[in-house]
Enzyme design. Structure first.
Site, PDB file in Angstrom:
ATOM      1  N   CYS A   1      38.066  42.852  37.070  1.00  0.00           N
ATOM      2  CA  CYS A   1      37.500  41.667  37.713  1.00  0.00           C
ATOM      3  C   CYS A   1      38.645  40.730  38.109  1.00  0.00           C
ATOM      4  CB  CYS A   1      36.537  40.959  36.759  1.00  0.00           C
ATOM      5  SG  CYS A   1      37.352  40.154  35.356  1.00  0.00           S
TER       6      CYS A   1
ATOM      7  N   HIS B   1      37.274  41.215  27.864  1.00  0.00           N
ATOM      8  CA  HIS B   1      37.342  42.443  28.656  1.00  0.00           C
ATOM      9  C   HIS B   1      38.397  43.398  28.109  1.00  0.00           C
ATOM     10  CE1 HIS B   1      35.330  40.702  32.528  1.00  0.00           C
ATOM     11  NE2 HIS B   1      34.585  40.565  31.443  1.00  0.00           N
TER      12      HIS B   1
ATOM     13  N   GLU C   1      40.701  45.136  29.612  1.00  0.00           N
ATOM     14  CA  GLU C   1      42.037  44.922  30.150  1.00  0.00           C
ATOM     15  C   GLU C   1      42.735  43.770  29.412  1.00  0.00           C
ATOM     16  OE1 GLU C   1      39.253  45.569  33.788  1.00  0.00           O
ATOM     17  OE2 GLU C   1      39.081  44.835  31.735  1.00  0.00           O
TER      18      GLU C   1
ATOM     19  N   CYS D   1      40.668  39.335  35.011  1.00  0.00           N
ATOM     20  CA  CYS D   1      41.587  40.340  34.472  1.00  0.00           C
ATOM     21  C   CYS D   1      42.717  40.620  35.452  1.00  0.00           C
ATOM     22  CB  CYS D   1      40.840  41.619  34.138  1.00  0.00           C
ATOM     23  SG  CYS D   1      39.760  41.457  32.703  1.00  0.00           S
TER      24      CYS D   1
END
Length: 153
Positions: free
Chosen positions: A107, A79, A81, A110
């Protein structure tokens, strides 16, 4: 004279530009970490460095019919992040007290990383269906703001 963007608007526009580097077939996400109005790291979602991207080999989650927001471990991508945090770590830059600007709400996976990295504020524009993430951020007293002035597209 053109109106000067606010700092949030400026950084959200950059996060949007960062998302254009994404190689995910499902969702293009861009993130940046900022301290004292300085960008300390950026990240976009895609495969680990040096490995084939989903754009090249296809999306495993799509092939298996896994819905968005479920079974994150069955994905070759990282991801945005997470990539921003990893870039800061790779170059030895502290993330304590940083602000995350992201084109999508983080999410739960993260979120846990961002909390432990000391991120104090998150500004995002696109929703992501993850109530656990919202609960964790509230419990950790991380300031979360949905950027509504951003063009979603």
């Amino acid at each position: 004279m053109q109106k000067r963007p606010s700092w949030d608007e400026y950084f959200m526009q950059i996060a949007d530009l960062v998302s254009t580097r994404s190689t995910c077939l499902r969702r293009q996400v861009g993130a940046l970490l900022v301290k004292e109005r300085r960008i300390i790291a950026t990240g976009y979602n895609g495969a680990p460095r040096g490995l084939p991207h989903c754009a090249e080999v296809g999306c495993l989650r799509q092939q298996l019919g896994i819905p968005s927001g479920e079974r994150h471990e069955i994905c070759r991508g990282i991801h945005a992040e997470q990539n921003a945090i990893l870039q800061a770590a790779l170059y030895g830059v502290s993330t304590e007290g940083a602000v995350l600007y992201c084109t999508t709400q983080p999410c739960a996976q993260c979120t846990k990383i961002l909390i432990n990295a000391g991120v104090s504020r998150i500004v995002y524009c696109g929703d992501y269906p993850d109530p656990l993430a919202q609960e964790l951020l509230q419990q950790a007293d991380v300031v979360v703001e949905r950027w509504t002035n951003h063009k979603e597209g």
